[in-house]
Design a protein around this motif. Structure first.
Motif, PDB file in Angstrom:
ATOM      1  N   UNK A 245       1.019  -1.321   0.909  1.00 16.72           N
ATOM      2  CA  UNK A 245       0.318   0.212  -0.254  1.00 16.72           C
ATOM      3  C   UNK A 245       1.109   1.277  -0.033  1.00 16.72           C
ATOM      4  N   UNK A 246       0.544   1.996   0.389  1.00 17.33           N
ATOM      5  CA  UNK A 246       0.908   3.452   0.457  1.00 17.33           C
ATOM      6  C   UNK A 246       2.574   3.466   1.772  1.00 17.33           C
ATOM      7  N   UNK A 247       2.527   2.745   2.528  1.00 14.56           N
ATOM      8  CA  UNK A 247       3.368   1.699   3.420  1.00 14.56           C
ATOM      9  C   UNK A 247       4.583   0.672   2.646  1.00 14.56           C
ATOM     10  N   UNK A 248       5.951   0.825   3.365  1.00 17.03           N
ATOM     11  CA  UNK A 248       6.752  -0.013   3.069  1.00 17.03           C
ATOM     12  C   UNK A 248       6.087  -1.216   3.446  1.00 17.03           C
ATOM     13  N   UNK A 249       6.695  -2.617   3.162  1.00 15.06           N
ATOM     14  CA  UNK A 249       5.922  -4.077   3.125  1.00 15.06           C
ATOM     15  C   UNK A 249       7.448  -4.535   2.621  1.00 15.06           C
ATOM     16  N   UNK A 250       7.514  -5.400   4.223  1.00 14.88           N
ATOM     17  CA  UNK A 250       9.220  -5.909   4.182  1.00 14.88           C
ATOM     18  C   UNK A 250       8.177  -7.246   5.261  1.00 14.88           C
ATOM     19  N   UNK A 251       8.883  -8.612   4.968  1.00 15.42           N
ATOM     20  CA  UNK A 251       9.645  -9.973   5.732  1.00 15.42           C
ATOM     21  C   UNK A 251      10.602  -9.176   5.696  1.00 15.42           C
ATOM     22  N   UNK A 252      10.610 -10.148   7.661  1.00 16.10           N
ATOM     23  CA  UNK A 252      12.208 -10.748   7.732  1.00 16.10           C
ATOM     24  C   UNK A 252      13.305 -11.955   7.967  1.00 16.10           C
ATOM     25  N   UNK A 253      13.709 -12.228   7.281  1.00 15.18           N
ATOM     26  CA  UNK A 253      14.543 -13.090   7.683  1.00 15.18           C
ATOM     27  C   UNK A 253      16.172 -13.229   7.641  1.00 15.18           C
ATOM     28  N   UNK A 254      16.909 -14.369   8.222  1.00 15.78           N
ATOM     29  CA  UNK A 254      18.171 -14.632   8.669  1.00 15.78           C
ATOM     30  C   UNK A 254      18.547 -15.695   7.568  1.00 15.78           C
ATOM     31  N   UNK A 255      19.944 -15.695   7.069  1.00 17.29           N
ATOM     32  CA  UNK A 255      20.406 -16.655   6.482  1.00 17.29           C
ATOM     33  C   UNK A 255      20.869 -17.931   7.353  1.00 17.29           C
ATOM     34  N   UNK A 256      21.096 -18.103   8.410  1.00 17.22           N
ATOM     35  CA  UNK A 256      21.428 -18.776   9.720  1.00 17.22           C
ATOM     36  C   UNK A 256      19.791 -19.068  10.135  1.00 17.22           C
TER      37      UNK A 256
END
Length: 257
Positions: free
Chosen positions: A230-241
């Protein structure tokens, strides 16, 4: 006295003879035609003049006859074909016509791959993602890069979609890790329609968020995950480990046992 009478009678007869000889003999008078038109015109008969007088009278009016010309007599030879004109405007769509006849029967197809002697009425998968993901488009497909369980390969790792081979009741769950100060907005999809939403508002802390549901699927249905920006930034977090993003699903009860 008688002599005088005889002399008068003779003189009278002589005078009459002289008059007959001296004067020309007149013929009886005859009726002659009088010209009533010019030299270049034809004389008008009595009947035509009478017809003119009758036609001027409304009581004797005669309907006028309009002459017609047969165009086929004046038709010339067929000309050469002209140049093709510009296409006209598109007309309105007409009504739907009647159903046509059945076509010819097609050729027999090639045999398909050999099936199992007994169809397995089981389905289960569990996949994860090690890489974080930012939504750059309005809708963005979420794919996965690690496979925990994929029974009979019903989950396609390349497309990120679960394909239903066994109709029945399924249970699905989605777990993600939010990103600090960023919005998390995902859709759980059945074919091309969203059936559930996983949402988290922006916060200074990142948290684990989950969503689960059961679906009645038919053979050929697909279940997958997409991000919604939407208007805001959209993201989901993860790591390689570590694995913070996990998508699970399994069959609870098949439609045909």
């Amino acid at each position: 006295m008688s002599a005088v009478f005889l002399l008068l009678l003779v003189s009278t007869a002589n005078v009459g003879a002289v008059l007959e000889k001296g004067l020309p003999r007149r013929e009886p008078r005859r009726l002659s035609c009088v010209r009533c038109c010019g030299p270049s015109e034809q004389p008008v008969s009595i009947i035509s003049s009478r017809y003119t007088r009758m036609s001027s009278d409304p009581a004797y009016s005669v309907p006028k006859v309009q002459p017609t010309i047969d165009i086929t007599i004046l038709k010339g030879e067929k000309g050469e074909m002209g140049e093709k004109g510009y296409p006209g405007a598109v007309g309105k769509e007409g009504e739907r016509g009647l159903r046509g006849f059945n076509g010819r029967k097609g050729q027999k197809g090639q045999p398909g791959p050999q099936g199992h002697s007994c169809k397995q009425l089981y389905a289960a998968f569990s996949v994860g993602r090690r890489k974080p993901l930012h939504s750059s488009d309005y809708f963005q497909h979420v794919t996965f890069d690690i496979e925990f369980v994929n029974l009979y390969k019903h989950f396609n790792m390349f497309s990120g979609k679960f394909f239903c081979y066994v109709a029945g009741i399924y249970y699905f769950s989605l777990n993600v890790h939010t990103w600090n100060f960023k919005e998390t907005y995902l859709h759980l999809m059945k074919n091309e329609k969203e059936v559930a939403i996983l949402y988290t508002q922006p916060s200074d802390r990142s948290i684990m968020q989950s969503q689960s549901l059961m679906l009645d699927l038919q053979e050929g249905d697909e279940v997958w995950v997409r991000m919604f920006k939407r208007e805001r930034e959209n993201a989901i977090y993860s790591e390689e480990s570590d694995v913070y993003i996990i998508f699970n699903g399994h069959l609870i009860k098949p439609a045909v046992e």
